[in-house]
Design a protein around this motif. Structure first.
Motif, PDB file in Angstrom:
ATOM      1  N   SER A  14      -0.259  -1.241  -7.580  1.00 18.11           N
ATOM      2  CA  SER A  14       0.845  -0.199  -8.684  1.00 18.11           C
ATOM      3  C   SER A  14       0.064   0.565  -9.453  1.00 18.11           C
ATOM      4  O   SER A  14      -1.354  -0.452 -10.325  1.00 18.11           O
ATOM      5  N   PHE A  39      -1.059   4.831  -7.431  1.00 19.27           N
ATOM      6  CA  PHE A  39      -0.503   6.014  -7.706  1.00 19.27           C
ATOM      7  C   PHE A  39      -1.183   7.054  -8.023  1.00 19.27           C
ATOM      8  O   PHE A  39      -1.830   6.030  -9.172  1.00 19.27           O
ATOM      9  N   HIS A  57       1.631   6.860  -1.302  1.00 20.33           N
ATOM     10  CA  HIS A  57       3.130   7.235  -1.688  1.00 20.33           C
ATOM     11  C   HIS A  57       3.127   5.977  -2.615  1.00 20.33           C
ATOM     12  O   HIS A  57       3.688   4.896  -2.725  1.00 20.33           O
ATOM     13  N   HIS A  58       4.480   7.052  -3.964  1.00 16.89           N
ATOM     14  CA  HIS A  58       5.399   5.809  -4.267  1.00 16.89           C
ATOM     15  C   HIS A  58       6.774   6.513  -5.218  1.00 16.89           C
ATOM     16  O   HIS A  58       7.219   7.690  -4.854  1.00 16.89           O
ATOM     17  N   PRO A  59       7.900   5.868  -5.142  1.00 15.36           N
ATOM     18  CA  PRO A  59       7.933   4.682  -5.374  1.00 15.36           C
ATOM     19  C   PRO A  59       8.318   3.424  -3.984  1.00 15.36           C
ATOM     20  O   PRO A  59       8.325   4.545  -3.021  1.00 15.36           O
ATOM     21  N   THR A  60       7.621   2.498  -3.381  1.00 16.59           N
ATOM     22  CA  THR A  60       7.861   1.711  -3.228  1.00 16.59           C
ATOM     23  C   THR A  60       8.923   1.064  -2.597  1.00 16.59           C
ATOM     24  O   THR A  60       9.325   0.252  -1.591  1.00 16.59           O
ATOM     25  N   ASN A  66       8.316   5.398   2.287  1.00 15.41           N
ATOM     26  CA  ASN A  66       7.202   5.798   0.936  1.00 15.41           C
ATOM     27  C   ASN A  66       6.188   4.158   2.140  1.00 15.41           C
ATOM     28  O   ASN A  66       5.478   4.416   1.827  1.00 15.41           O
ATOM     29  N   ASN A  70       2.397   4.489   3.343  1.00 18.04           N
ATOM     30  CA  ASN A  70       1.555   3.836   2.968  1.00 18.04           C
ATOM     31  C   ASN A  70       0.823   3.124   4.323  1.00 18.04           C
ATOM     32  O   ASN A  70      -0.140   2.471   4.016  1.00 18.04           O
ATOM     33  N   VAL A  93       2.924  -1.756  -3.087  1.00 16.97           N
ATOM     34  CA  VAL A  93       1.884  -1.245  -1.740  1.00 16.97           C
ATOM     35  C   VAL A  93       0.876  -1.868  -1.850  1.00 16.97           C
ATOM     36  O   VAL A  93       0.102  -1.674   0.350  1.00 16.97           O
TER      37      VAL A  93
END
Length: 155
Positions: A14, A39, A57-60, A66, A70, A93
């Protein structure tokens, strides 16, 4: 005679503190082929300028959409780049990259974060079954990661 370039190390984290901890390993990764997954935030873009980056892709947290995005990213990056290893300090992530790396027999290295001394992070607990090597930044972290190797604080 053609030579195949060395397989890169894939550094997954992250943005923010997780990325800063991987960045602190620069003496280790600077001479290696590498690619990053993080990110697309202003701090990450500034830090990783000139590096090969795959934007996750975020938020996780609590986002199944996401997680699926991901997972697709992990499948694309891992099959295209065939890294020598996946290294991560978390957070969310990391999970799809560790799961798919394990399926592809790519070694994984999880480094527990600097600020979790008494209890493991959720990411550490989720990634543990897919981790080849666990590293701790504090000896106390070995209480919940007994097989970890203590490497000392990264920051």
């Amino acid at each position: 005679m053609s030579t195949t370039p060395p397989a890169p190390v894939l550094l997954v984290a992250s943005s923010g503190g997780h990325l800063a901890q991987l960045w602190s390993l620069r003496p280790w990764w600077s001479g290696r082929a590498r690619a990053w997954v993080t990110f697309d935030t202003p701090d990450a873009a500034a830090l990783l300028g000139g590096e090969e980056v795959h934007w996750a892709h975020h938020p996780t947290t609590r986002s199944i959409a996401n997680l699926l995005r991901n997972t697709g990213l992990a499948a694309r990056v891992l099959t295209a780049r065939r890294p020598a290893a996946v290294v991560s300090t978390g957070a969310g992530v990391a999970l799809p990259f560790f799961v798919l790396a394990r399926l592809l027999r790519v070694p994984t290295v999880y480094i527990e974060v600097y600020d979790r001394i008494e209890t493991p992070t959720l990411t550490a607990r989720l990634c543990r079954p897919f981790t080849t090597l666990c590293l701790a930044q504090w000896e106390e972290q070995r209480a919940f990661m007994p097989s970890a190797i203590t490497v000392g604080p990264l920051l």
